[in-house]
Design a protein around this motif. Structure first.
Motif, PDB file in Angstrom:
ATOM      1  N   ILE A  33       0.450  -1.520   0.092  1.00 28.29           N
ATOM      2  CA  ILE A  33       0.485   0.110  -0.167  1.00 28.29           C
ATOM      3  C   ILE A  33       0.968   1.211   0.160  1.00 28.29           C
ATOM      4  CG2 ILE A  33      -2.021   1.694   1.627  1.00 28.29           C
ATOM      5  CD1 ILE A  33      -1.796  -1.079   2.594  1.00 28.29           C
ATOM      6  N   ALA A  34       0.490   1.989  -1.021  1.00 30.31           N
ATOM      7  CA  ALA A  34       1.749   3.347  -1.295  1.00 30.31           C
ATOM      8  C   ALA A  34      -0.149   4.136  -1.140  1.00 30.31           C
ATOM      9  CB  ALA A  34       2.285   3.414  -2.195  1.00 30.31           C
ATOM     10  N   VAL A  35       0.765   5.603  -0.120  1.00 33.93           N
ATOM     11  CA  VAL A  35       0.411   6.221   0.764  1.00 33.93           C
ATOM     12  C   VAL A  35       0.462   7.415   0.156  1.00 33.93           C
ATOM     13  CG1 VAL A  35      -0.760   8.596   2.073  1.00 33.93           C
ATOM     14  CG2 VAL A  35      -0.006   5.735   2.650  1.00 33.93           C
ATOM     15  N   LEU A  36      -0.287   8.417  -0.802  1.00 31.54           N
ATOM     16  CA  LEU A  36      -0.256   9.568  -2.332  1.00 31.54           C
ATOM     17  C   LEU A  36      -0.883  10.866  -1.770  1.00 31.54           C
ATOM     18  CD1 LEU A  36       1.175  10.190  -5.202  1.00 31.54           C
ATOM     19  CD2 LEU A  36      -0.614   9.271  -6.703  1.00 31.54           C
ATOM     20  N   GLY A  37      -0.479  11.390  -1.703  1.00 28.79           N
ATOM     21  CA  GLY A  37      -1.013  12.753  -1.845  1.00 28.79           C
ATOM     22  C   GLY A  37      -0.106  14.041  -1.898  1.00 28.79           C
ATOM     23  N   THR A  38      -0.717  15.165  -2.094  1.00 29.48           N
ATOM     24  CA  THR A  38       0.243  16.407  -2.009  1.00 29.48           C
ATOM     25  C   THR A  38       0.750  17.165  -0.711  1.00 29.48           C
ATOM     26  OG1 THR A  38      -2.014  17.661  -2.024  1.00 29.48           O
ATOM     27  CG2 THR A  38      -0.491  17.411  -4.019  1.00 29.48           C
ATOM     28  N   VAL A 124      12.755   1.811   6.710  1.00 25.20           N
ATOM     29  CA  VAL A 124      11.856   0.552   6.876  1.00 25.20           C
ATOM     30  C   VAL A 124      11.264   0.523   8.802  1.00 25.20           C
ATOM     31  CG1 VAL A 124      12.077  -1.857   6.626  1.00 25.20           C
ATOM     32  CG2 VAL A 124      12.521  -0.578   4.872  1.00 25.20           C
ATOM     33  N   ILE A 125      10.225   0.732   9.065  1.00 30.66           N
ATOM     34  CA  ILE A 125      10.353   0.500  10.982  1.00 30.66           C
ATOM     35  C   ILE A 125       8.595  -0.700  10.542  1.00 30.66           C
ATOM     36  CG2 ILE A 125       9.099   2.193  12.277  1.00 30.66           C
ATOM     37  CD1 ILE A 125       9.647   4.233  10.848  1.00 30.66           C
ATOM     38  N   THR A 126       9.195  -1.519  11.966  1.00 31.53           N
ATOM     39  CA  THR A 126       8.012  -2.401  11.991  1.00 31.53           C
ATOM     40  C   THR A 126       7.778  -1.677  13.547  1.00 31.53           C
ATOM     41  OG1 THR A 126       9.465  -3.930  10.991  1.00 31.53           O
ATOM     42  CG2 THR A 126       8.469  -4.878  12.506  1.00 31.53           C
ATOM     43  N   ILE A 127       6.259  -1.886  13.640  1.00 25.52           N
ATOM     44  CA  ILE A 127       5.527  -1.938  14.713  1.00 25.52           C
ATOM     45  C   ILE A 127       5.515  -3.084  15.577  1.00 25.52           C
ATOM     46  CG2 ILE A 127       3.910  -0.191  15.763  1.00 25.52           C
ATOM     47  CD1 ILE A 127       5.276   2.183  13.916  1.00 25.52           C
ATOM     48  N   HIS A 128       5.429  -3.142  16.346  1.00 28.63           N
ATOM     49  CA  HIS A 128       4.036  -4.558  16.685  1.00 28.63           C
ATOM     50  C   HIS A 128       3.378  -3.336  18.436  1.00 28.63           C
ATOM     51  CE1 HIS A 128       6.560  -7.921  15.485  1.00 28.63           C
ATOM     52  NE2 HIS A 128       7.666  -6.712  15.658  1.00 28.63           N
ATOM     53  N   SER A 129       1.984  -3.800  17.635  1.00 26.47           N
ATOM     54  CA  SER A 129       0.673  -3.305  18.568  1.00 26.47           C
ATOM     55  C   SER A 129      -0.353  -3.444  18.708  1.00 26.47           C
ATOM     56  CB  SER A 129       1.046  -1.597  18.104  1.00 26.47           C
ATOM     57  OG  SER A 129      -0.373  -0.825  18.967  1.00 26.47           O
ATOM     58  N   HIS A 130      -1.016  -2.660  19.765  1.00 31.39           N
ATOM     59  CA  HIS A 130      -2.564  -4.309  19.914  1.00 31.39           C
ATOM     60  C   HIS A 130      -2.696  -3.166  19.175  1.00 31.39           C
ATOM     61  CE1 HIS A 130      -6.009  -6.060  21.040  1.00 31.39           C
ATOM     62  NE2 HIS A 130      -6.904  -4.534  21.675  1.00 31.39           N
ATOM     63  N   THR A 131      -3.441  -1.843  19.290  1.00 34.72           N
ATOM     64  CA  THR A 131      -3.671  -0.811  18.804  1.00 34.72           C
ATOM     65  C   THR A 131      -3.930  -0.832  16.546  1.00 34.72           C
ATOM     66  OG1 THR A 131      -2.047   0.697  18.014  1.00 34.72           O
ATOM     67  CG2 THR A 131      -3.561   0.837  19.772  1.00 34.72           C
ATOM     68  N   CYS A 132      -3.297  -1.077  16.176  1.00 34.99           N
ATOM     69  CA  CYS A 132      -2.492  -1.193  14.960  1.00 34.99           C
ATOM     70  C   CYS A 132      -3.027  -2.983  14.172  1.00 34.99           C
ATOM     71  CB  CYS A 132      -0.956  -1.942  14.335  1.00 34.99           C
ATOM     72  SG  CYS A 132       0.193  -2.585  14.525  1.00 34.99           S
ATOM     73  N   PRO A 133      -3.695  -2.630  13.033  1.00 33.18           N
ATOM     74  CA  PRO A 133      -4.241  -3.845  12.094  1.00 33.18           C
ATOM     75  C   PRO A 133      -2.518  -4.318  11.124  1.00 33.18           C
ATOM     76  CG  PRO A 133      -3.956  -1.399  10.931  1.00 33.18           C
ATOM     77  CD  PRO A 133      -3.635  -0.984  11.750  1.00 33.18           C
ATOM     78  N   ASP A 134      -3.078  -5.314  10.388  1.00 29.24           N
ATOM     79  CA  ASP A 134      -1.931  -5.771  10.115  1.00 29.24           C
ATOM     80  C   ASP A 134      -1.893  -5.444   8.419  1.00 29.24           C
ATOM     81  OD1 ASP A 134      -0.580  -7.910  12.183  1.00 29.24           O
ATOM     82  OD2 ASP A 134      -2.749  -8.910  11.743  1.00 29.24           O
ATOM     83  N   LEU A 135      -0.956  -4.466   8.703  1.00 31.73           N
ATOM     84  CA  LEU A 135      -0.547  -3.997   7.211  1.00 31.73           C
ATOM     85  C   LEU A 135       0.749  -3.398   7.022  1.00 31.73           C
ATOM     86  CD1 LEU A 135      -3.762  -1.174   7.063  1.00 31.73           C
ATOM     87  CD2 LEU A 135      -3.566  -3.190   5.318  1.00 31.73           C
ATOM     88  N   THR A 136       1.367  -3.271   5.228  1.00 33.74           N
ATOM     89  CA  THR A 136       2.801  -2.308   5.400  1.00 33.74           C
ATOM     90  C   THR A 136       2.065  -1.597   4.532  1.00 33.74           C
ATOM     91  OG1 THR A 136       3.838  -5.021   5.666  1.00 33.74           O
ATOM     92  CG2 THR A 136       4.829  -3.514   3.870  1.00 33.74           C
ATOM     93  N   VAL A 137       2.546  -0.713   4.676  1.00 33.13           N
ATOM     94  CA  VAL A 137       2.214   0.701   4.846  1.00 33.13           C
ATOM     95  C   VAL A 137       3.535   1.833   3.717  1.00 33.13           C
ATOM     96  CG1 VAL A 137       0.699   2.882   4.368  1.00 33.13           C
ATOM     97  CG2 VAL A 137      -0.365   0.955   5.494  1.00 33.13           C
ATOM     98  N   ILE A 138       3.384   2.360   3.192  1.00 34.65           N
ATOM     99  CA  ILE A 138       4.710   3.129   2.238  1.00 34.65           C
ATOM    100  C   ILE A 138       3.649   4.451   2.122  1.00 34.65           C
ATOM    101  CG2 ILE A 138       6.273   3.235   0.420  1.00 34.65           C
ATOM    102  CD1 ILE A 138       5.533   0.681  -0.465  1.00 34.65           C
ATOM    103  N   ASP A 139       3.950   5.318   3.631  1.00 28.69           N
ATOM    104  CA  ASP A 139       4.421   7.187   2.711  1.00 28.69           C
ATOM    105  C   ASP A 139       5.769   7.603   2.618  1.00 28.69           C
ATOM    106  OD1 ASP A 139       3.045   9.416   4.111  1.00 28.69           O
ATOM    107  OD2 ASP A 139       4.779   9.701   5.858  1.00 28.69           O
ATOM    108  N   LEU A 140       4.986   7.908   1.796  1.00 31.25           N
ATOM    109  CA  LEU A 140       5.619   8.727   0.328  1.00 31.25           C
ATOM    110  C   LEU A 140       5.450  10.277   1.004  1.00 31.25           C
ATOM    111  CD1 LEU A 140       3.789   7.272  -3.377  1.00 31.25           C
ATOM    112  CD2 LEU A 140       6.673   6.402  -1.684  1.00 31.25           C
TER     113      LEU A 140
END
Length: 436
Positions: A33-38, A124-140
């Motif tokens: 998943i790539a986050v795209l925006g201005t 590359v950051i891996t985050i383990h938490s109860h609050t987050c879903p299982d996703l791999t997202v790229i913030d551009l």
């Protein structure tokens, strides 16, 4: 949410992340998943809401200057303390997310410099938490039109940021999370335009409408959210992020999500809209489902591409031959084997036998067949109508039979007669053959 879909999704994402870790992304495109925006569209705020933790650098101007690949791992234990680790700092765990934010700044400055430069080398950051879903997202980094004064940003900043975004989102296996601020005309959004160009059918673009709470009085984002202005097959989700003042006042994500629910449920317009089109929770759910379907659809194709690539590499390795030996004895053995194999291949070539290790046959003849061809040319006068006994009279032949008759029964000539008569003829052929 503990359902079977989420358990299966975790396994699928883990497989894809492991493939990415071993460097497969260089050869085969993997789902992501790539986050795209201005610039300043609210991308980082959306991500923090999805993760449920404050950890991304915030401020004015261009804040995200290196792509950030966030690998989110949902932990079932509610009491577990969230933690993060960076691929660049193996083995170091961070439980203080203020330190995570500082480290992102440090790693960004290390590569992109301190003067707001933008570089296409992901953190590359891996985050383990109860609050987050299982996703791999790229913030551009956001698409930026004008460079900031007194920075390392060049005049071609728009071209640089668009090219970087394009590299990630042009891949048909990448889901585009397109962030559009509600207080701007969405038909002029560079991010949405790029997403529409690359995904004309809208099968992999999910729209996120931000800044709903700061629109001009008397206006609302209903038409945007319902896809009545620019339709997308996966639709839009409206979210209310924290304002810069909220962030300055240290408002936590959990409180912001509670405020968001209250805002939408009490709003005269938004409270009438379908609930799966509003709020961070709906966005997370939708994104999870889209990614699950996306990976499931593409995994057989990825397996096929991996097998093809493996076959190509195996063939290349076979062509390179065995690795070179290190000891003197092994070297001598290898040399001996090579010479023996060469001699055997040489003999087989002359004899016209099949050699499995040889290259594909070229046009024309070679080896023994070619030597034979030269002999045919050399002895052409002895081919066709030539008779070996032309120089012998019947008396010569009869004499030869008598000489070799010995005490055997008459009327059964010996093979020695044939050799006796042929030998003088063969002697004539020896000299030209030796010269040839």
């Amino acid at each position: 949410e503990g359902g079977s879909l989420f358990n299966k999704l975790r396994k699928l994402i883990t497989v894809v992340d492991e493939l990415r870790d071993v460097g497969l992304q260089q050869y085969i495109n993997l789902p992501r998943i790539a986050v795209l925006g201005t610039q300043s569209a609210g991308k980082s705020s959306v991500l923090e809401s999805i993760v449920g933790i404050d950890f991304l650098p915030r401020g004015s101007g261009v804040v995200t200057r290196r792509p950030a690949e966030l690998r989110l791992v949902h932990e079932a234990d509610e009491n577990m303390k969230p933690w993060a680790e960076f691929a660049e700092l193996k083995g170091e765990k961070f439980t203080d997310f203020d330190k995570v934010r500082e480290m992102i700044d440090v790693l960004t400055d290390k590569i992109a410099g301190k003067k707001k430069g933008i570089v296409d080398k992901p953190i590359v950051i891996t985050i383990h938490s109860h609050t987050c879903p299982d996703l791999t997202v790229i913030d551009l980094p956001g698409i930026t039109r004008i460079p900031l004064q007194g920075t390392d940003q060049g005049k071609d900043i728009e071209k640089v940021t668009k090219k970087m975004a394009l590299r990630y989102v042009k891949d048909p296996r990448t889901i585009i999370l397109c962030v559009i601020p509600a207080n701007q005309d969405m038909t002029t959004s560079d991010a949405l335009q790029m997403a529409r160009d690359l995904d004309p059918k809208g099968v992999r673009t999910l729209g996120v409408i931000t800044k709903i709470d700061i629109m001009d009085r008397g206006t609302n984002a209903k038409r945007m959210i319902m896809g009545q202005e620019v339709p997308l097959r996966l639709g839009y989700v409206g979210v209310k992020n924290r304002s810069q003042q909220d962030i300055n006042d240290k408002m936590r994500v959990h409180k912001a999500i509670t405020d968001e629910k209250l805002f939408f449920s009490s709003h005269p317009i938004y409270s009438t809209l379908p609930q799966d089109s509003l709020g961070t929770h709906s966005l997370t759910k939708k994104l999870t489902k889209v990614l699950f379907t996306h990976i499931k659809n593409y995994l057989p194709q990825i397996v096929k591409e991996i097998n093809i690539k493996r076959r190509d590499v195996d063939e290349e390795l076979r062509n390179l031959g065995p690795p070179l030996p290190s000891s003197a004895t092994e070297k001598m053995q290898l040399l001996w084997n090579m010479i023996t194999e060469f001699c055997q291949n040489y003999k087989n070539t002359i004899a016209g036998r099949y050699i499995s290790t040889s290259e594909k046959a070229t046009k024309g003849v070679s080896g023994g067949a070619r030597i034979k061809h030269y002999y045919y040319k050399l002895y052409k006068e002895f081919i066709g109508n030539y008779s070996a006994t032309a120089n012998y009279s019947d008396v010569d032949m009869e004499r030869a039979i008598k000489i070799h008759e010995g005490y055997s029964m008459p009327g059964f000539p010996s093979v020695d007669v044939f050799i006796y008569l042929l030998q003088p003829q063969l002697t004539q052929l020896r000299e030209p053959a030796m010269e040839c």
